[in-house]
Design a protein around this motif. Structure first.
Motif, PDB file in Angstrom:
ATOM      1  N   THR A 114       0.825  -1.206   0.000  1.00 24.38           N
ATOM      2  CA  THR A 114       0.000   0.000   0.000  1.00 24.38           C
ATOM      3  C   THR A 114       0.862   1.259   0.000  1.00 24.38           C
ATOM      4  OG1 THR A 114      -0.112   0.023   2.409  1.00 24.38           O
ATOM      5  CG2 THR A 114      -1.874  -1.150   1.239  1.00 24.38           C
ATOM      6  N   TRP A 115       0.217   2.366  -0.330  1.00 25.05           N
ATOM      7  CA  TRP A 115       0.840   3.682  -0.250  1.00 25.05           C
ATOM      8  C   TRP A 115      -0.149   4.635   0.413  1.00 25.05           C
ATOM      9  CZ3 TRP A 115      -1.512   7.834  -2.560  1.00 25.05           C
ATOM     10  CH2 TRP A 115      -2.470   7.547  -3.537  1.00 25.05           C
ATOM     11  N   GLU A 116       0.407   5.713   0.994  1.00 22.32           N
ATOM     12  CA  GLU A 116      -0.438   6.722   1.643  1.00 22.32           C
ATOM     13  C   GLU A 116       0.276   8.068   1.610  1.00 22.32           C
ATOM     14  OE1 GLU A 116      -2.613   7.669   5.925  1.00 22.32           O
ATOM     15  OE2 GLU A 116      -1.029   6.146   5.840  1.00 22.32           O
ATOM     16  N   ILE A 117      -0.479   9.094   1.291  1.00 22.05           N
ATOM     17  CA  ILE A 117      -0.006  10.488   1.333  1.00 22.05           C
ATOM     18  C   ILE A 117      -1.022  11.276   2.148  1.00 22.05           C
ATOM     19  CG2 ILE A 117       0.277  12.615  -0.022  1.00 22.05           C
ATOM     20  CD1 ILE A 117       2.585  10.747  -0.530  1.00 22.05           C
ATOM     21  N   VAL A 118      -0.545  12.099   3.085  1.00 24.49           N
ATOM     22  CA  VAL A 118      -1.434  13.024   3.789  1.00 24.49           C
ATOM     23  C   VAL A 118      -0.849  14.422   3.619  1.00 24.49           C
ATOM     24  CG1 VAL A 118      -2.464  13.706   5.983  1.00 24.49           C
ATOM     25  CG2 VAL A 118      -2.131  11.266   5.476  1.00 24.49           C
ATOM     26  N   ASP A 119      -1.650  15.290   3.043  1.00 22.36           N
ATOM     27  CA  ASP A 119      -1.259  16.671   2.791  1.00 22.36           C
ATOM     28  C   ASP A 119      -2.093  17.566   3.700  1.00 22.36           C
ATOM     29  OD1 ASP A 119       0.309  18.491   1.167  1.00 22.36           O
ATOM     30  OD2 ASP A 119      -1.587  19.139   0.283  1.00 22.36           O
TER      31      ASP A 119
END
Length: 165
Positions: free
Chosen positions: A55-60
């Motif tokens: 999985t991948w995750e980005i939080v901006d």
């Protein structure tokens, strides 16, 4: 009940660097935090486990809000192809499918990006309403990726991104 339709967005970009360099920018969390759905100054999370099933995750973080993008890898074939899902859970349960194909050339590489965008619509919408929604999703998504791909090009070719003021 919410029904869905799809639209497909395809974009092509050329880079004056190797296919390996562009491929790395898609998977290296330190590079991802600079261009992939975020900017270095607003990024809170950049996690990546780039293998099939990973999985991948980005939080901006912008304007006092967190924007979270997540997905799962379906195919990882260095340095040629990446296939993954994309979802922003705070906005929708729908999940798009993204394919990134990278082909080397003598003086660089070409990236072909394809996103199958799930477009929700409501009961009672006409075919014209649905088509308008597909066009709007496609256009807005293309604009967003266009900005990101400008940053990606700067990052892989110069090592830094000149963010607009």
């Amino acid at each position: 009940m919410i029904n869905t339709s799809t639209t497909t967005l395809t974009m092509t970009r050329r880079f004056d660097v190797t296919a390996e360099r562009v491929f790395e920018a898609w998977l290296n969390p330190e590079m991802m935090r600079k261009w992939f759905f975020t900017m270095e100054s607003t990024n809170k999370v950049a996690k990546n486990d780039p293998h099939v099933g990973g999985t991948w995750e980005i939080v901006d973080h912008r304007e006092e809000k967190d924007y979270r993008a997540v997905g799962k890898y379906m195919e990882v074939d260095p340095p040629r192809k990446i296939v993954f899902t994309f979802k922003m859970p705070q906005f929708s349960d729908t999940e798009d499918r993204i394919t990134v194909d990278i082909k080397p050339f003598e003086n660089g590489c070409e990236m072909t990006f394809t996103q199958v965008i799930v477009v929700p619509y409501e009961e009672g919408w006409t075919e014209e309403d649905i088509e308008k929604a597909r066009d709007e999703y496609n256009s807005q998504t293309e604009q967003g990726w266009g900005y990101m791909f400008e940053g990606l090009k700067q990052l892989v070719e110069t090592g830094k991104i000149n963010y607009p003021s």
